[in-house]
Design an enzyme around this catalytic site. Sequence first.
Site, PDB file in Angstrom:
ATOM      1  N   GLY A  11       3.911  19.504 -13.437  1.00 10.53           N
ATOM      2  CA  GLY A  11       5.127  19.817 -14.205  1.00 10.53           C
ATOM      3  C   GLY A  11       4.947  19.399 -15.663  1.00 10.53           C
ATOM      4  O   GLY A  11       4.445  18.310 -15.931  1.00 10.53           O
ATOM      5  N   ARG A  21      -2.174  16.936 -29.429  1.00 12.27           N
ATOM      6  CA  ARG A  21      -2.412  16.847 -30.879  1.00 12.27           C
ATOM      7  C   ARG A  21      -3.293  15.640 -31.207  1.00 12.27           C
ATOM      8  O   ARG A  21      -4.251  15.728 -31.990  1.00 12.27           O
ATOM      9  CB  ARG A  21      -1.051  16.737 -31.575  1.00 12.27           C
ATOM     10  CG  ARG A  21      -1.090  16.482 -33.071  1.00 12.27           C
ATOM     11  CD  ARG A  21       0.345  16.439 -33.571  1.00 12.27           C
ATOM     12  NE  ARG A  21       0.470  16.115 -34.971  1.00 12.27           N
ATOM     13  CZ  ARG A  21       0.650  14.885 -35.431  1.00 12.27           C
ATOM     14  NH1 ARG A  21       0.679  13.851 -34.583  1.00 12.27           N
ATOM     15  NH2 ARG A  21       0.783  14.677 -36.719  1.00 12.27           N
ATOM     16  N   ASP A 127       9.119  11.999 -14.237  1.00  6.74           N
ATOM     17  CA  ASP A 127       9.591  11.193 -13.103  1.00  6.74           C
ATOM     18  C   ASP A 127       9.316   9.696 -13.232  1.00  6.74           C
ATOM     19  O   ASP A 127       9.915   8.896 -12.511  1.00  6.74           O
ATOM     20  CB  ASP A 127       8.940  11.684 -11.796  1.00  6.74           C
ATOM     21  CG  ASP A 127       9.233  13.138 -11.507  1.00  6.74           C
ATOM     22  OD1 ASP A 127      10.229  13.655 -12.055  1.00  6.74           O
ATOM     23  OD2 ASP A 127       8.483  13.771 -10.749  1.00  6.74           O
ATOM     24  N   GLY A 170      13.410  14.032 -10.316  1.00  9.37           N
ATOM     25  CA  GLY A 170      12.654  12.808 -10.050  1.00  9.37           C
ATOM     26  C   GLY A 170      11.749  12.931  -8.853  1.00  9.37           C
ATOM     27  O   GLY A 170      11.091  11.977  -8.467  1.00  9.37           O
ATOM     28  N   ASN A 171      11.774  14.140  -8.241  1.00  6.09           N
ATOM     29  CA  ASN A 171      11.021  14.336  -7.011  1.00  6.09           C
ATOM     30  C   ASN A 171      11.515  13.301  -6.005  1.00  6.09           C
ATOM     31  O   ASN A 171      12.713  13.258  -5.751  1.00  6.09           O
ATOM     32  CB  ASN A 171       9.516  14.224  -7.295  1.00  6.09           C
ATOM     33  CG  ASN A 171       8.701  14.901  -6.223  1.00  6.09           C
ATOM     34  OD1 ASN A 171       9.241  15.458  -5.275  1.00  6.09           O
ATOM     35  ND2 ASN A 171       7.401  14.867  -6.362  1.00  6.09           N
ATOM     36  N   LYS A 215      40.513   8.194 -14.936  1.00  2.00           N
ATOM     37  CA  LYS A 215      40.926   9.595 -15.086  1.00  2.00           C
ATOM     38  C   LYS A 215      39.876  10.556 -14.531  1.00  2.00           C
ATOM     39  O   LYS A 215      40.129  11.723 -14.294  1.00  2.00           O
ATOM     40  CB  LYS A 215      41.136   9.908 -16.568  1.00  2.00           C
ATOM     41  CG  LYS A 215      42.422   9.274 -17.122  1.00  2.00           C
ATOM     42  CD  LYS A 215      42.842   9.963 -18.394  1.00  2.00           C
ATOM     43  CE  LYS A 215      41.907   9.568 -19.524  1.00  2.00           C
ATOM     44  NZ  LYS A 215      42.297  10.046 -20.829  1.00  2.00           N
ATOM     45  N   GLN A 252      16.420  19.264 -17.913  1.00  2.00           N
ATOM     46  CA  GLN A 252      15.971  17.875 -18.131  1.00  2.00           C
ATOM     47  C   GLN A 252      14.560  17.799 -18.678  1.00  2.00           C
ATOM     48  O   GLN A 252      14.168  16.834 -19.307  1.00  2.00           O
ATOM     49  CB  GLN A 252      15.987  17.109 -16.797  1.00  2.00           C
ATOM     50  CG  GLN A 252      17.353  16.913 -16.234  1.00  2.00           C
ATOM     51  CD  GLN A 252      17.304  16.589 -14.734  1.00  2.00           C
ATOM     52  OE1 GLN A 252      17.228  15.440 -14.353  1.00  2.00           O
ATOM     53  NE2 GLN A 252      17.356  17.592 -13.884  1.00  2.00           N
TER      54      GLN A 252
END
Length: 319
Positions: A11, A21, A127, A170-171, A215, A252
Amino acid sequence: MKKIAVLTSGGDAPGMNGAIRAIVRVGIKRGFEVYGVYEGYKGLVEGKIKKLGYSDVSEILSKGGTILESSRLKEFVNEKIQDLAVEQLKKRKIEGLVVIGGDGSYRGAMALAKKGISCIALPGTIDNDIHGTDETIGFHTALYNIIDAVNKLRDTSSSHHRCFVIEVMGNHADNLAINSAIACGSEIVITDKTGFDETKVIEELKKCEEVYHKKHAIIIVSENILDVEKLANRISKETGYSGRSIVLGHIQRGGSPVPKDRILASTMAEEAICLLKQEKSGLCVCVKNNRIVSKNIEEALVEKNENHDWLYQLFFDLA
Ligand code: F6P
């Protein structure tokens, strides 16, 4: 060693571009010719390899994703496939390889190291679940993305007396969940560690309403544990809050990396170049107690990660 290559695998994670870089620029300054492998191990096997120069990595530090693209190649456990990868590197006289990815990618690097390629692995995953290191490239940006989303959901849920059930990635690791729960001040957190008792959640929400007069309420849930929509429906039926659910998903993983990930990526990549310069192999770069260190990949992968029960204790004291 004259020629080295870099690839990203698994991922994608924000900050991978900063690492690429730094591998290219620091690598060139320390006398290497640097090559980029496109699409992870899949591209390596297929020979998608291109020489990279200083300007090929201009203007990427602030970009999420990975300019080299990534893939998950399950078949890379197969030795014959690994041999194809070695062949691609050898025919170009590339002797060193930096692999940026998660633990699956580390295993690939270990296999190539055993076949004579000098491999160094960098932890790249949102993760933060790689053994041996306290931090991984991408985790802090993902955490920021979650908090940014929860802030917005809080605005709307407090206007409608709602309870939002928010699933984070997060697996099977709970790092994003417990850290985001503390950082956004959620009412409830559900992870593998806390377990999930639906009736208890309903009772806690009733307490939020009746005792604390809240609330709205936020529940952070780690992925692969429960159906957030189903829980939201029960909340609507059995509490005074109207339940809503959201799976934050790949949002995310995107976006401009936060400074912490850019710096982590650059410093870890510089360490990788130093290790290759010393002809080291089979190592991974880690952060331990705020210091950059290197470890044998095989040993790091079985190292026990620090227990973070204290984070849960803090969460429960704050909630
Ligand atoms: O490992 C990173 C991660 O984003 C996990 O949190 C998640 O479970 C998985 O990847 C999702 O994978 P994919 O992008 O292949 O759907």
